[in-house]
Each structure stands twice: as structure tokens, then as C-alpha cells.
Design an enzyme around this catalytic site. Structure first.
Site, PDB file in Angstrom:
ATOM      1  N   ASP A 188      44.657  36.562  42.884  1.00 18.54           N
ATOM      2  CA  ASP A 188      43.967  37.404  41.904  1.00 18.54           C
ATOM      3  C   ASP A 188      44.899  37.898  40.808  1.00 18.54           C
ATOM      4  OD1 ASP A 188      45.318  39.076  43.701  1.00 18.54           O
ATOM      5  OD2 ASP A 188      43.830  40.670  43.568  1.00 18.54           O
ATOM      6  N   LYS A 197      37.625  44.876  45.801  1.00 21.38           N
ATOM      7  CA  LYS A 197      38.523  45.978  45.465  1.00 21.38           C
ATOM      8  C   LYS A 197      37.747  46.929  44.554  1.00 21.38           C
ATOM      9  CE  LYS A 197      42.812  43.312  45.858  1.00 21.38           C
ATOM     10  NZ  LYS A 197      44.075  42.884  45.190  1.00 21.38           N
ATOM     11  N   SER A 226      42.260  38.015  47.155  1.00 20.48           N
ATOM     12  CA  SER A 226      43.664  37.905  46.775  1.00 20.48           C
ATOM     13  C   SER A 226      44.261  36.583  47.245  1.00 20.48           C
ATOM     14  CB  SER A 226      44.444  39.108  47.314  1.00 20.48           C
ATOM     15  OG  SER A 226      45.770  39.096  46.875  1.00 20.48           O
ATOM     16  N   HIS A 227      45.242  36.643  48.158  1.00 22.66           N
ATOM     17  CA  HIS A 227      45.951  35.445  48.607  1.00 22.66           C
ATOM     18  C   HIS A 227      45.376  34.857  49.885  1.00 22.66           C
ATOM     19  CE1 HIS A 227      47.714  38.856  50.750  1.00 22.66           C
ATOM     20  NE2 HIS A 227      47.906  38.004  51.754  1.00 22.66           N
ATOM     21  N   HIS A 277      54.219  44.025  43.737  1.00 20.06           N
ATOM     22  CA  HIS A 277      53.284  44.841  42.960  1.00 20.06           C
ATOM     23  C   HIS A 277      54.084  45.772  42.048  1.00 20.06           C
ATOM     24  CE1 HIS A 277      49.406  43.894  44.851  1.00 20.06           C
ATOM     25  NE2 HIS A 277      50.066  43.797  45.995  1.00 20.06           N
ATOM     26  N   ASP A 306      49.857  35.442  42.512  1.00 21.78           N
ATOM     27  CA  ASP A 306      48.991  35.266  43.672  1.00 21.78           C
ATOM     28  C   ASP A 306      47.559  34.997  43.207  1.00 21.78           C
ATOM     29  OD1 ASP A 306      48.342  37.814  42.797  1.00 21.78           O
ATOM     30  OD2 ASP A 306      48.326  38.713  44.788  1.00 21.78           O
ATOM     31  N   ARG A 308      37.281  43.316  53.091  1.00 21.09           N
ATOM     32  CA  ARG A 308      37.859  41.981  53.250  1.00 21.09           C
ATOM     33  C   ARG A 308      37.303  41.337  54.514  1.00 21.09           C
ATOM     34  NH1 ARG A 308      43.013  40.254  51.020  1.00 21.09           N
ATOM     35  NH2 ARG A 308      42.841  42.157  49.768  1.00 21.09           N
ATOM     36  N   ASP A 361      47.423  39.835  40.557  1.00 19.58           N
ATOM     37  CA  ASP A 361      47.947  41.194  40.387  1.00 19.58           C
ATOM     38  C   ASP A 361      49.397  41.297  40.837  1.00 19.58           C
ATOM     39  OD1 ASP A 361      47.481  40.993  43.108  1.00 19.58           O
ATOM     40  OD2 ASP A 361      46.444  42.916  43.291  1.00 19.58           O
ATOM     41  N   ARG A 362      49.943  40.216  41.442  1.00 20.61           N
ATOM     42  CA  ARG A 362      51.364  40.180  41.817  1.00 20.61           C
ATOM     43  C   ARG A 362      52.064  39.051  41.066  1.00 20.61           C
ATOM     44  NH1 ARG A 362      52.418  39.296  47.754  1.00 20.61           N
ATOM     45  NH2 ARG A 362      50.441  38.161  47.740  1.00 20.61           N
TER      46      ARG A 362
END
Length: 454
Positions: A246, A113, A103-104, A331, A244, A19, A248-249
Site C-alpha cells: 500500500d 485502515k 498492506s504487504h 514507517h 510495500d 485484517r 506507506d513504507r
């Protein structure tokens, strides 16, 4: 400083992913080297690669694929994808995978990832640091037989797999979905089309835009749910879903416009999974509401408490064979989804539960919320370890309190509990408090904060 200098690679290779900002910390050369190192560390003959909607993601993903092919692996590019869509591809195809996303994080960030075949996570202790060190070394020569790069569309198969795990049947629902200009704007239309006409989808911010023009794609922050809450009420909707960047949440807003705690969703989904497999194990992290282990026990299951962080959840799921795991960060992990987290699968479980009930979502979800949680409160401190010791000393002599150090410091009484733990990256202490009612929770919260901020 070059992006592939050791100091830079150590900065961008975090505990669980890569990141950093583009192009000063992450560029195409770093992505290319990471692709080659990833293939060699995983000893992979074929991999899958996906990317989010950030302006820099396609070029970074292409450079990674070039490095991976040069190292001898065949690369299948799945294009625009949510992170859980990449996990699906890794699990379904049995190949290591790489997802380009931050992500966010704000628009100037990007990242990677990584997972082994079957969506098995790669973290600092399971290959990520080995990849990091390889990126810092001189570039290896191209393999004697370079791999190929091809395209594969897995979106329809991904949607079908999710709905096989959580079919939505029952009464018609009106559902507002806030994609936050992130990848749910790509996946939600396909998934909801397969659900059928009983679900009326009301889209918000579905335009893929990695500059996030409306609000940050981070629904754990209350200000980023305000637009969704207003829209749910304006549309007289049954439910609101927020994802979010990507996807995933997943976070939920009920029909009364109230944000629903991720602990509440953890309890709801745990009950549904235990109905399918009575007696199964359910994982929860230590800042999840105590209602979760209580409910799991009442339903005949086995609750297991872990540290905060997906690597601990996934490792414990593998050790115990747990059917499901939930984190208070939003998650949700599913054994039947290769123990990976999927915001969309959590959303489908929630929709299914509401559709099967004749009560409003606010009433149904209230059944899974017994206590009052403070939410995470951050405090900047000069010395997190010393401050934690001072807090511990204040409670060590309390007869009714028990203290443990699974992750930071947790103090538990028959009425309330709190956890205080340090940030991995900043001089912060993070406090979470729970009590049976607002008054008790607030009192415990204020006492702990006074010690932390003294």
C-alpha cells in the site's frame, strides 16, 4: 460462521485496523456494516474512501460506501490509492477516511485502515472496538436522509503537496523503483513526473497486481530486495527505492547495491527536518539505532523515545508537537503531513538529499550510520513472558547494564543494547540488537538468543 458473528468480528478487528482473509473472514456484508458503524461512531456527515489493487478491494470499498451512505454520510470515492494518498485526502478535505488494503499480506487477505478527519488514527482504544461492537449488532435502519456517493481524483493534488514539502533539486539522478506490483506503481509515475527531467525513473513491477507475481510486497524481508539490488547495479543507478503493497513504507538500496537501514533514513530525514526547524522534537521508537537520538541532540533537537507501533508514534507526536517520527520498520511520520506516515515523502527526502550532494548515495548515507544493527530476529517460544523474565534475570546483576520495560525488555550497556518484546499475535519473541561493530553486536546477539532459545 457468518462474517458478522461476534467471534469473527473480534478476530478481524485488530489493534490498529481490520485484517483477514476474503471471503471467509471479510466479505461485502461485513464491509457494509463497518461503513455504517464508522459513520455513526465518527458522527461523520462526509467521508472519503480509497482502495488498493487487490482483486477484492473495489467491491469491498463499494459495499462500505453503501453502508456509510445508508447511515447518512456523503461518500467521496478516490478510487485506486496508496494509504498515504488516502491520508492526504482525509487531511486535505478534513474528513474521516477508510482505506481498503492488507498492506504487504498475501493475496487472499484484505482489510480496512480507518482514520478520523485530518488523518487522525483510529485504534482499539480510540473507536475501533466501538465500531467492531456495532458491526456485530443487528443492522440499523437507513437514515431518514441517506448520503450520496461520488467520485473525486486527488492524485495530482497529493503529488503536488508532497513535492511542496520535499522539493527535489540538484544533480540528475537515475533511480530504480520497485513497486512490488503494489500501489507505488500508481503513485510514483505521477510524483516523479512532477519532479522533472533531472530524475530518470527506471520502473520495476509497476503493473498493479494484487496476486504479487514477482515477490511479496514486503521490503523489510531481505529476499524481497534482491531484484532491486541487482537492477540498481545493472543500471548503474544512483539509488533504488522499494515500497510495500500500500506504499506507506519505503526502503532504500544505495548505488553499491546495499540495503539501507530504516534507522539510517530516520537519521537523514531528521537532520533535514531539523535544518528547517532548529530545536524541534523528533520521535523514534525504541528499536531504532541509538545514532538517531545522538544526532538529534547534536543538531540541537529533542529526541523522544516511544514504544513500537504507529499509534504510539502518532500520539506522542501530537503531545509533543514533534516535526518528524521514524520507526525501524520503515514507517516515517511527518507533522506537516497530518502526522501520518508516507513512504513517498520519505523517498522524496532521500532523493533530495542525494541530489543536493556531489557524493554517491552510499557515501552520503554512511554519514548517518554509526552502529551495527542485527535486524529483527524472531524466536518461537512456549511462554514469552516466562522467557523474558529468564532473560531479565540473566542481566539483572550486570553492573554496567541498565534495564527498562517501555516495550518488552531493553538491556543497555555503554557498548551495546538489545530489546526483546513479544508479538501481539503469535507465540514469538522479537529480538533487536545493536553494537558499535559487527563483532560486538554478534556477541551480544548470540548471548541473548542462547537465553531466549534455551
Amino acid at each position: 460462521m457468518s462474517t458478522t458473528d461476534p467471534a469473527n468480528t473480534h478476530a478481524v478487528f485488530k489493534a490498529y485496523d481490520v485484517r483477514g482473509t476474503v471471503p471467509d473472514q471479510i466479505d461485502e456484508e461485513l464491509a457494509r456494516r463497518t461503513g455504517a458503524a464508522f459513520v455513526r461512531v465518527c458522527d461523520a456527515s462526509a467521508i472519503v474512501v480509497g482502495h488498493d489493487m487487490r482483486p477484492t478491494s473495489p467491491a469491498l470499498a463499494a459495499a462500505f460506501a453503501t453502508g456509510a451512505a445508508d447511515a447518512g454520510a456523503d461518500v467521496e470515492m478516490i478510487g485506486l490509492a496508496s494509504t498515504d494518498q488516502l491520508y492526504f485526502a482525509s487531511g486535505d478535505l478534513g474528513r474521516p477516511g477508510a482505506m481498503f488494503t492488507a498492506s504487504h499480506n498475501p493475496a487472499q487477505y484484505n482489510g480496512i485502515k480507518l482514520c478520523r478527519a485530518g488523518a487522525s488514527p483510529i485504534g482499539a482504544d480510540t473507536g475501533l472496538h466501538e465500531i467492531r461492537d456495532a458491526v456485530s449488532r443487528p443492522v440499523a435502519t437507513v437514515a431518514s436522509t441517506p448520503g450520496s456517493i461520488s467520485q473525486r481524483d486527488v492524485l495530482e493534488a497529493y503529488a503536488a503537496h508532497l513535492l511542496a514539502l520535499a522539493p527535489v533539486r540538484g544533480r540528475p539522478l537515475r533511480v530504480v523503483v520497485d513497486a512490488g506490483n503494489g500501489m507505488a506503481g500508481h503513485t510514483a509515475p505521477v510524483v516523479f513526473e512532477r519532479v522533472g527531467d533531472d530524475i530518470e525513473l527506471i520502473p520495476m513491477y509497476f503493473e498493479l497486481d494484487g496476486t504479487f507475481p514477482h515477490h511479496e510486497a514486503n521490503p523489510i524481508e531481505p529476499e524481497n530486495l534482491v531484484d532491486l539490488q541487482k537492477r540498481v547495479l545493472a543500471e548503474n543507478a544512483d539509488l533504488g527505492l522499494a515500497f510495500d503493497g500500500d506504499a506507506d513504507r519505503c526502503f532504500v538500496v544505495d548505488d553499491a547495491g546495499r540495503a539501507v537501514s530504516p534507522s539510517t533514513l530516520t537519521a537523514l530525514i531528521a537532520a533535514r527536518e531539523l535544518a528547517k526547524e532548529p530545536g524541534a522534537t523528533v520521535i523514534h521508537n525504541l528499536i531504532t539505532s541509538r545514532h538517531v537520538p545522538e544526532l538529534v541532540t547534536e543538531l540541537g533537537g529533542t529526541p523522544v523515545r516511544t514504544r513500537v507501533g504507529h499509534s504510539f508514534i502518532k500520539a506522542t507526536m501530537a503531545e509533543t508537537g514533534a516535526i518528524f517520527g521514524g520507526e525501524h520498520s520503515g514507517h516515517f511520520y511527518f507533522r506537516d503531513f497530518w502526522r501520518a506516515d508516507s513512504g513517498m515523502l520519505a523517498a522524496l527526502h532521500t532523493l533530495a538529499a542525494v541530489a543536493e550532494s556531489d557524493r554517491p548515495s552510499s557515501e552520503l548515507l554512511a554519514d548517518y550510520q554509526r552502529y551495527r544493527l542485527s535486524g529483527e530476529i524472531n524466536s518461537e517460544v512456549d511462554d514469552p513472558a516466562a522467557t523474558t523474565r529468564a532473560v531479565e534475570a540473566a542481566y539483572a546483576g550486570m553492573p554496567e547494564a541498565t534495564l527498562d520495560h517501555l516495550d518488552g525488555l531493553t538491556v543497555t550497556t555503554h557498548d551495546w543494547w538489545f530489546n526483546v518484546r513479544p508479538s501481539n499475535t503469535e507465540p514469538l519473541l522479537r529480538l533487536n540488537v545493536e553494537g558499535p561493530d559487527e563483532t560486538t553486536m554478534s556477541r551480544a546477539r548470540d548471548e541473548a538468543l542462547a537465553l531466549i532459545r534455551a
